[in-house]
Scaffold this active site. Structure first.
Site, PDB file in Angstrom:
ATOM      1  CG  LEU A 107      -2.281  -0.820   1.773  1.00 15.91           C
ATOM      2  CD1 LEU A 107      -2.883  -0.302   2.818  1.00 15.91           C
ATOM      3  CD2 LEU A 107      -3.063  -0.167   0.205  1.00 15.91           C
TER       4      LEU A 107
ATOM      5  N   GLY B 164       5.375   2.005   3.591  1.00 18.51           N
ATOM      6  CA  GLY B 164       6.828   2.358   3.823  1.00 18.51           C
ATOM      7  C   GLY B 164       7.178   4.219   3.356  1.00 18.51           C
TER       8      GLY B 164
ATOM      9  CB  THR C 247     -10.797   1.065   6.553  1.00 24.31           C
ATOM     10  OG1 THR C 247     -10.063   1.685   6.004  1.00 24.31           O
ATOM     11  CG2 THR C 247     -10.527   1.468   7.659  1.00 24.31           C
TER      12      THR C 247
ATOM     13  CB  CYS D 144      27.634  -3.335  -9.976  1.00 28.04           C
ATOM     14  SG  CYS D 144      28.756  -5.166  -8.784  1.00 28.04           S
TER      15      CYS D 144
ATOM     16  CD  GLN E 121      31.252  -7.808 -12.460  1.00 28.96           C
ATOM     17  OE1 GLN E 121      30.483  -8.686 -12.364  1.00 28.96           O
ATOM     18  NE2 GLN E 121      31.889  -7.951 -10.785  1.00 28.96           N
TER      19      GLN E 121
ATOM     20  CG  HIS F 189      25.707  -0.974  -6.195  1.00 27.67           C
ATOM     21  ND1 HIS F 189      24.324  -1.279  -7.075  1.00 27.67           N
ATOM     22  CD2 HIS F 189      26.032  -2.109  -5.219  1.00 27.67           C
ATOM     23  CE1 HIS F 189      25.018  -2.010  -7.442  1.00 27.67           C
ATOM     24  NE2 HIS F 189      25.821  -2.964  -6.341  1.00 27.67           N
TER      25      HIS F 189
ATOM     26  CD  GLU G  16      23.392   1.479  -7.426  1.00 29.34           C
ATOM     27  OE1 GLU G  16      24.219   2.191  -7.603  1.00 29.34           O
ATOM     28  OE2 GLU G  16      22.856   0.760  -7.426  1.00 29.34           O
TER      29      GLU G  16
HETATM   30  N1  GLN Z   1      27.305 -10.967 -10.255  1.00 29.80           N
HETATM   31  C1  GLN Z   1      28.103  -9.177 -10.087  1.00 29.80           C
HETATM   32  C2  GLN Z   1      29.448 -10.193  -9.177  1.00 29.80           C
HETATM   33  O1  GLN Z   1      28.970 -10.626  -8.033  1.00 29.80           O
HETATM   34  C3  GLN Z   1      28.406  -8.147  -9.922  1.00 29.80           C
HETATM   35  C4  GLN Z   1      26.557  -8.421  -8.676  1.00 29.80           C
HETATM   36  C5  GLN Z   1      26.476  -6.590  -8.720  1.00 29.80           C
HETATM   37  O2  GLN Z   1      25.761  -6.028  -9.966  1.00 29.80           O
HETATM   38  N2  GLN Z   1      25.411  -5.947  -7.899  1.00 29.80           N
HETATM   39  O3  GLN Z   1      30.768  -9.466  -9.134  1.00 29.80           O
END
Ligand code: GLN
Length: 549
Positions: A14, A17, A190, A381, A385, A516, A518
């Site tokens: 809903l 959070g 409700t 991430c 790669q 990351h 973000e």
């Molecule tokens: N799968 C990749 C790793 O384990 C990247 C992980 C990810 O993108 N969070 O290194």
């Protein structure tokens, strides 16, 4: 310590959070120090092993805790950094009680849900709240009232309510107000869910009705009458086009003032800057930048933090553009013969994190598209790669691969000879290669990164040391770093032997990060990598427009 307990009724999903985070924001805007605890009544210890398809994104905390995405909402709304203690699950509570039992901690007593489990729940809530040094602690109980799993938690709250002073704990119940086919707002669900709460000994102080529209006076007075709350404590929370508009909506319903009064807080002036910024963003209407997010899982929630971080960056007053997202399924790209159909009009391409080989070919295609056409690019991430792999294959002419995909794929891969001759430019670190069981070996949470002075990364972060969150297992293979660097790649961020940031300086904006960014972004402090990326997209768009003229 003041506690605000948030429960949910009728349906899950809903926006409980968001509501809890919004209450926190209202109080923060009055200069109170607020913290949040999320209770997830599932048996898992944490969300680390959970499938994003079922649960949405796994959110990573600074201490490496892997949590439900609601923790992300709290951090983003409140601009705080939480730890895994702020996510209490049934699994954690039982584990702790059972460990105490094994140590003989209960002196031969029968260990029971009441009082031992409920005591442990109360202890954890209070300890985390006190340790945070906050004035107010919001506790959101996941799931809906009446779920079997949630019972011990609601019982613990009932006990806490008896133990705490009246003005130190209030209960907010978030429920659904459906609209029937002749447009009436219906209060029966409700009423039932409040009845259920009451049968557990819990009387709500505030009822927040999630509804498509604002609650009518009639609906409010009905709920007030049947559920025993004053009319002023029945609050509308209608569908907002932007989640960051919710705090101001609740403010207009005078919920902030009601809570201040109920908790006997000293009335403080409301700082409205946050509300005004988000309002101004939503009123922008002319220019937008288009970005393609190439992922998988077919689910936007799996990339929630990335989506939010883009928005945080774009909200900057002087950017004056809106974000228009295109969700591109990586496997659709693989099948397509013409990538233009998906990527042509984009001002930026983003390849986020992920696991497993599925969809990686499509993601690599998208990276190549961005690199060759000099479209602003951000890889995160797995996206980092794959940028390494793409460059190795196309520029270095290496049959490059990641160890992760070999492990996933080996018996099934059609071209076994190709697989054997491939080179893992993304690999485990040498000391890890012999490990048989990779469970629990991920590199998680905050790590420090050194930034090279002469680089795009330094321009973005303006610092030579940064701290960012991680969740990965594989790394750039140290044996190949030199050849990458000789051929136009710059690894501008490093943590010892681990490569953290890749850039291609000859492109206008091509950057990828092993971490990351973000997860450390909020409206108050957007992530530098995203701020730079959005800026680059806006500039790219302007350049294109100039060319057309
Ligand atoms: N799968 C990749 C790793 O384990 C990247 C992980 C990810 O993108 N969070 O290194």
């Amino acid at each position: 310590m003041k506690y605000i307990i948030v429960t949910g009724g009728v349906l899950s999903g809903l926006g409980k959070g968001i509501t809890a985070a919004s209450i926190g924001r209202m109080l923060k805007n009055r200069e109170y120090k607020v913290t949040v605890i999320k209770i997830d009544p599932y048996i898992n210890i944490d969300a680390g092993t959970m499938n994003p398809f079922q649960h949405g994104e796994v959110y990573v905390l600074k201490d490496g805790g892997e949590a439900d995405l609601d923790l992300g909402h709290y951090e983003r709304f409140l601009n705080v950094e939480l730890t895994s203690d702020h996510n209490i699950t049934t699994g954690k509570v039982y584990l702790s009680v059972i460990q105490q039992e094994r140590r003989g901690g209960f002196l031969g007593k029968t260990v029971q849900i009441i009082p031992h489990i409920t005591d442990e729940i109360k202890r954890e809530i209070r300890e985390v709240a006190e340790k945070s040094g906050s004035d107010i602690c919001i506790v959101e109980i996941g799931g809906t009232v009446g779920d079997i799993e949630g019972m011990p938690f609601l019982e613990a709250i009932r006990q806490m309510r008896r133990e705490e002073k009246k003005e130190n704990l209030i209960l907010v119940h978030v429920t659904l107000i459906p609209i029937n086919n002749i447009g009436e707002q219906k209060t029966k669900p409700t009423q039932h869910s409040v009845k259920e709460l009451k049968s557990l000994g819990l009387q709500p102080d505030v009822i927040i009705g999630r509804c498509r529209d604002s609650l009518s006076e009639e609906t409010k007075s009905k709920i007030s009458l049947f559920c025993d709350v004053p009319e002023t404590a029945v609050i509308s929370n209608y569908d907002a086009k932007d989640i960051y508009l919710v705090p101001e909506m609740l403010e207009r319903e005078e919920l902030g003032e009601y809570i201040v009064e109920k908790l006997k807080l000293d009335g403080r002036k409301v700082d409205t800057r946050w509300y005004r910024r988000i309002k101004a963003y939503n009123e922008r209407n002319k220019d937008s930048i288009k970005i393609a997010l190439v992922g998988k899982y077919g689910l936007e929630d799996a990339y929630l933090s990335v989506k939010e971080a883009l928005k945080h960056a774009c909200i900057r007053e002087d950017y004056n553009h809106k974000i228009e997202m295109r969700w591109v399924e990586a496997e659709d790209l693989e099948e397509s013969t013409n990538l233009d159909d998906y990527l042509k009009e984009m001002h930026g391409i983003l390849v986020p994190g992920g696991f497993g080989v599925r969809g990686t070919k499509g993601k690599i295609d998208a990276i190549r598209y961005a690199r060759e056409r000099d479209i602003p690019f951000l890889g995160i991430c797995l996206g980092f790669q794959l940028s390494v792999i793409e460059f190795a294959r196309d520029v270095l002419k290496i049959n490059a691969q990641s160890r992760e995909f070999e492990a996933f794929n080996s018996p099934a891969v059609e071209d076994q000879t190709a697989q054997k001759s491939s080179i893992c430019v993304i690999d485990l670190l040498p000391e890890q290669r012999e490990i048989k069981d990779l469970g629990g070996t991920m590199r998680l949470g905050d790590q420090e990164i050194d930034i090279e002075k002469n680089s795009l990364a330094y321009e973005l972060y303006k610092r030579d040391k940064i701290r960012e969150r991680h969740r990965h297992r594989y790394e750039v293979n140290p044996d190949y770093i030199e050849v990458f660097e000789e051929n136009g790649v710059k690894f501008s961020g490093k943590d010892g032997e681990r490569m953290e940031i890749l850039e291609i300086p000859s492109n206008r904006f091509f950057i990828a990060t092993q971490f990351h960014p973000e997860f450390r972004s909020s409206l108050d402090e957007p992530a530098p990598a995203f701020l730079g990326f959005v800026r680059a997209m806006i500039d790219f768009k302007k350049d294109q427009e100039r060319e057309i003229k």
